[in-house]
Design a protein around this motif. Structure first.
Motif, PDB file in Angstrom:
ATOM      1  N   HIS A  74     -20.772 -59.834  37.627  1.00 49.41           N
ATOM      2  CA  HIS A  74     -21.011 -61.132  37.006  1.00 49.41           C
ATOM      3  C   HIS A  74     -22.226 -61.108  36.090  1.00 49.41           C
ATOM      4  O   HIS A  74     -22.210 -61.697  35.000  1.00 49.41           O
ATOM      5  N   TYR A  75     -23.292 -60.429  36.521  1.00 53.26           N
ATOM      6  CA  TYR A  75     -24.530 -60.428  35.726  1.00 53.26           C
ATOM      7  C   TYR A  75     -24.514 -59.366  34.633  1.00 53.26           C
ATOM      8  O   TYR A  75     -25.298 -59.449  33.689  1.00 53.26           O
ATOM      9  N   TYR A 106     -18.604 -66.313  34.469  1.00 54.70           N
ATOM     10  CA  TYR A 106     -17.960 -67.082  35.532  1.00 54.70           C
ATOM     11  C   TYR A 106     -16.504 -67.371  35.175  1.00 54.70           C
ATOM     12  O   TYR A 106     -15.877 -68.240  35.778  1.00 54.70           O
ATOM     13  N   SER A 123     -24.003 -67.397  39.694  1.00 51.32           N
ATOM     14  CA  SER A 123     -23.705 -67.355  38.264  1.00 51.32           C
ATOM     15  C   SER A 123     -23.504 -68.740  37.664  1.00 51.32           C
ATOM     16  O   SER A 123     -24.036 -69.045  36.586  1.00 51.32           O
ATOM     17  N   ALA A 177     -24.494 -64.862  32.674  1.00 52.16           N
ATOM     18  CA  ALA A 177     -23.660 -64.317  33.755  1.00 52.16           C
ATOM     19  C   ALA A 177     -22.254 -64.885  33.606  1.00 52.16           C
ATOM     20  O   ALA A 177     -22.082 -66.071  33.348  1.00 52.16           O
TER      21      ALA A 177
END
Length: 343
Positions: A105-106, A295, A318, A293
């Motif tokens: 996600h990051y 999503y 996130s 991030a």
């Protein structure tokens, strides 16, 4: 323009205020909702609009001009999952699936945060590279693949399995048998997800059609973009506030992670942007992308590849922490950092 001025201008901008209105609706227990079909349609609209405009601008630049920025963007999104995964495993003591899911996600990026930063720059008449959407497209997928690969390696090592060297390059472990070609299937699944497909397809259409051909659809895809972004952020404000109660599940470490990583990654993005010759506006965009991030694309891929990962952790971090931080405070902060960096 001081950092305080930038902060005030961003906090009082229509997109951020709409995001706040969505959060307020949750606090007030209002029945305000953006219907799911409308939300999905707006998501597709924003991605296609970003892709079309970026593709049209891409047709005006040479390969040599974009090669270094694309390489820098690719380096960032491949590197971020490595230290995110290591920090989450060693310092946060998270499981392999949860660490890999958060790293994905990051390392990946948020298209809506990209839309917000370009809207901010447009309001302030700050110029930036027209092909910036290409950087968004480049950065969305690789980090997901890197993070999932880290999980596969860790599972194989802990299970005493072997690594297959067949055409798919899939990792085999005792707890997760994966057939040859599984790696290719995962890559195909990620690339065929609607967010990635629409963005890349929009870039291709914009580049093939050219600016002149897209003039006829400009009123829809360009002029209406800020309004559509406001409605979309209204829905996301509601969604983020609905997850506020899950902060306690994230824990102090993960809250700190969700706030510190954007600052660290934005600094990295600024350094890479300067090294590859981007303008200050382009540097703000790359820093924001690095700080964001995912999503949309990442959750879909993680649910497929790492179903045992806890969604309340990666979605809360996130969507409910990093995204509001970037929208409200991060954008003006990254702009101030770029102004100081570029002089």
């Amino acid at each position: 323009m001081t950092t305080l001025d930038l902060l005030q201008a961003n906090l009082l901008s229509p997109p951020v205020l709409c995001f706040a209105l969505g959060a307020l609706a949750v606090a007030a227990r209002s029945d305000l909702r953006v219907p799911e079909p409308v939300f999905a349609a707006l998501s597709m609209y924003l991605m296609l609009s970003i892709g079309l405009r970026g593709g049209a601008e891409l047709g005006h630049v040479s390969v040599q001009a974009v090669a270094a920025p694309i390489a820098g963007a690719f380096l960032i999104c491949c590197a971020i999952p490595l230290w995110c995964y290591a920090a989450l495993r060693r310092l946060g003591r998270l499981s392999v699936p949860d660490s890999a899911a958060l790293a994905a996600h990051y390392g990946s990026v948020s298209a809506v945060t990209f839309a917000a930063v370009t809207a901010m720059l447009d309001r302030q008449a700050v110029s930036y590279e027209g092909y910036a959407a290409t950087l968004l497209a480049v950065m969305e997928v690789p980090a997901i693949i890197v993070a999932i690969g880290l999980a596969r390696v860790a599972e194989t090592a802990s299970a005493g399995g072997i690594v297959a060297t067949g055409s798919g390059g899939a990792f085999l472990g005792a707890n997760r048998p994966v057939t040859r070609g599984g790696g290719q299937a995962l890559l195909a699944e990620v690339l065929s997800s609607k967010s990635v497909l629409i963005l890349i397809g929009g870039l291709a259409i914009g580049a093939l059609a050219g600016s002149a051909s897209l003039t006829k659809v400009k009123p829809f895809f360009v002029d209406l973009f800020p309004g559509a972004l406001c409605v979309f952020l209204l829905a996301l404000g509601h969604m983020a506030a609905s997850r506020a109660s899950e902060f306690r599940k994230a824990g102090v470490f993960l809250v700190g992670f969700a706030l510190l990583m954007p600052l660290l990654h934005a600094t990295l993005g600024l350094g890479i942007a300067y090294a590859v010759g981007l303008s200050m506006g382009g540097a703000i965009i790359l820093a924001t992308l690095a700080a964001s991030a995912s999503y949309i694309a990442a959750p879909a891929a993680v649910q497929l590849a790492l179903p045992e990962a806890n969604p309340s952790l990666y979605l809360t971090c996130s969507l409910a922490i990093t995204f509001p931080f970037n929208i409200a405070l991060g954008l003006p902060l990254y702009q101030a950092m770029a102004q100081a960096f570029y002089g």
